[in-house]
Design a protein around this motif. Sequence first.
Motif, mmCIF file in Angstrom:
data_model
loop_
_atom_site.group_PDB
_atom_site.id
_atom_site.type_symbol
_atom_site.label_atom_id
_atom_site.label_comp_id
_atom_site.label_asym_id
_atom_site.label_seq_id
_atom_site.Cartn_x
_atom_site.Cartn_y
_atom_site.Cartn_z
ATOM 1 N N ALA A 98 0.815 -1.077 0.048
ATOM 2 C CA ALA A 98 -0.020 -0.065 -0.035
ATOM 3 C C ALA A 98 0.843 1.189 -0.034
ATOM 4 O O ALA A 98 0.680 2.258 -0.751
ATOM 5 N N LEU A 99 1.901 1.231 0.869
ATOM 6 C CA LEU A 99 2.807 2.385 0.753
ATOM 7 C C LEU A 99 3.496 2.484 -0.543
ATOM 8 O O LEU A 99 3.703 3.655 -1.020
ATOM 9 N N SER A 100 3.944 1.506 -1.276
ATOM 10 C CA SER A 100 4.352 1.490 -2.345
ATOM 11 C C SER A 100 3.469 2.276 -3.536
ATOM 12 O O SER A 100 3.879 2.961 -4.340
ATOM 13 N N ILE A 101 2.122 2.022 -3.341
ATOM 14 C CA ILE A 101 1.180 2.374 -4.242
ATOM 15 C C ILE A 101 1.249 3.950 -4.073
ATOM 16 O O ILE A 101 1.237 4.685 -4.959
ATOM 17 N N ILE A 102 1.060 4.616 -2.704
ATOM 18 C CA ILE A 102 0.760 5.806 -2.469
ATOM 19 C C ILE A 102 1.998 6.600 -2.864
ATOM 20 O O ILE A 102 2.064 7.632 -3.354
ATOM 21 N N GLN A 103 3.224 5.982 -2.665
ATOM 22 C CA GLN A 103 4.391 6.704 -3.099
ATOM 23 C C GLN A 103 4.818 6.587 -4.555
ATOM 24 O O GLN A 103 5.367 7.672 -5.114
#
Length: 152
Positions: A98-103
């Motif tokens: 999820a953090l990878s998608i956000i970033q």
Amino acid sequence: MTEKTTDLIISKLLDASSIEHYAESCPIEEINKAMVSKRGTGKKGFPEYLAISGDFVIVIEDKAKVEDQAKYLKDNETLLMDTSSVTKYAENGALHYALSIIQNTNFKKVIAFGCSGTDEKRIVIRPIYVSPTGYKILPKVKDFNRFSADNI
């Protein structure tokens, strides 16, 4: 029982909630490119499932053993994000993706799900709301109904 059993249970629950989902990839190339390995190798990563529901991206990581659901700091509110925790635990791995998608994409609202267990009646499903400002661990749920396009 294996993680494949968990995968099948989760897929069935997503189908029951009318959430169209994709195993290990997504038809949106921007999201696929954002998936980085949990092992920190720089290679592509593969969450169990990805979906789009309303304005949200859904990312799901699951594990066969309930004891592999999550690893927290002592405060029980902060997920450990070291490589070992991200690869071994469902919630930690889901948050990683999820953090990878956000970033790395223009998508800024993600629901990450850590799921564990091989017993359909006792499966553990924990949603985590992720945005550019951080994440919030939500109460466990029994299915994905609240996260369908009509309900989210």
